[in-house]
Design a protein around this motif. Structure first.
Motif: not given
Length: 229
Positions: A88-99, A116-122
């Motif tokens: 229930a919270n996954l899409y809300a977190a995405l909407g908040a801007g989670a990578l 590692r991927r998150a650190a370069v925006g992957e």
């Protein structure tokens, strides 16, 4: 070194994640938070490369902490630590801007690779988890919207492959272009469609009818302004 803040109310979880990351050799955990308020403080103090954020924490939960951190630093890269019961919270977190999202019982190599991927925006959503997010988002909207004409044909192709959960390298292989070119197309798509991250782009690809429910590419509808190699 990739600097990471871990936010989780369970000390055992924080210790286990710290051990996995620091064993990789190219990561340093610069802070641990037991609640969302502390996570916001540590993010401001340390400006880490990646923040691993549990959703269920006392005082301030992970969703609100994500909102606060990104309000102060829109470039912050936040990865949500989740369980399948957190749907229930996954899409809300995405909407908040989670990578993106990591499941807490993912194997160590998956977590290390994701940081590692998150650190370069992957992107770092497993296809199974991306499918759940997309299905929830589409169920809420219950309609397919027309593809906007602002995208070029090449951008439509890239958006379709993003919707299938492919990485930049995988998209480059499919389209026979370099990763840098793919990144440029993704950045243009984000700007034109006013999206915050690739998971939002994946949802949009499904909403536009570019990808079916099984994550197979469909014949893209017309609407692009021409190929852009």
């Amino acid at each position: 070194m990739i600097r990471v803040v871990i936010a989780d109310d369970q000390a055992l979880v924080r210790a286990g994640v710290r051990m996995m990351l620091e064993a990789a050799g190219d990561m340093e955990v610069c802070g641990e938070a037991a609640d969302g308020a502390e996570a916001v403080h540590l993010a401001s103090m340390h400006r880490p490369d990646v923040i691993l954020m549990d959703l269920r924490m006392p005082r301030v939960d992970g969703l609100e902490a994500t909102r606060r951190i990104l309000a102060g630093d829109p470039a912050a890269r936040i990865v949500v630590l989740t369980t399948f019961s957190d749907d229930a919270n996954l899409y809300a977190a995405l909407g908040a801007g989670a990578l993106g999202f990591l499941v807490k019982d993912d194997p160590p190599d998956r977590m290390v690779d994701a940081v590692r991927r998150a650190a370069v925006g992957e992107p770092l959503l497993a296809p199974s988890l991306l499918r759940r997010v997309v299905q929830r988002a589409l169920a809420a909207e219950r309609q397919t919207v027309p593809l906007p004409g602002v995208l070029t044909e090449r951008e439509v192709q890239v958006l379709t492959l993003v919707g299938m959960g492919l990485s930049n390298a995988e998209i480059g292989d499919r389209l026979h272009v370099g990763v840098t070119t793919v990144k440029s197309h993704v950045a243009a798509i984000m700007e034109k469609l006013e999206l915050r991250n690739r998971t939002q782009a994946a949802v949009v690809a499904h909403r536009f009818g570019l990808v079916d429910a099984e994550f197979n590419a469909l014949e893209p509808p017309r609407g692009g302004r021409g190929a852009d190699m």
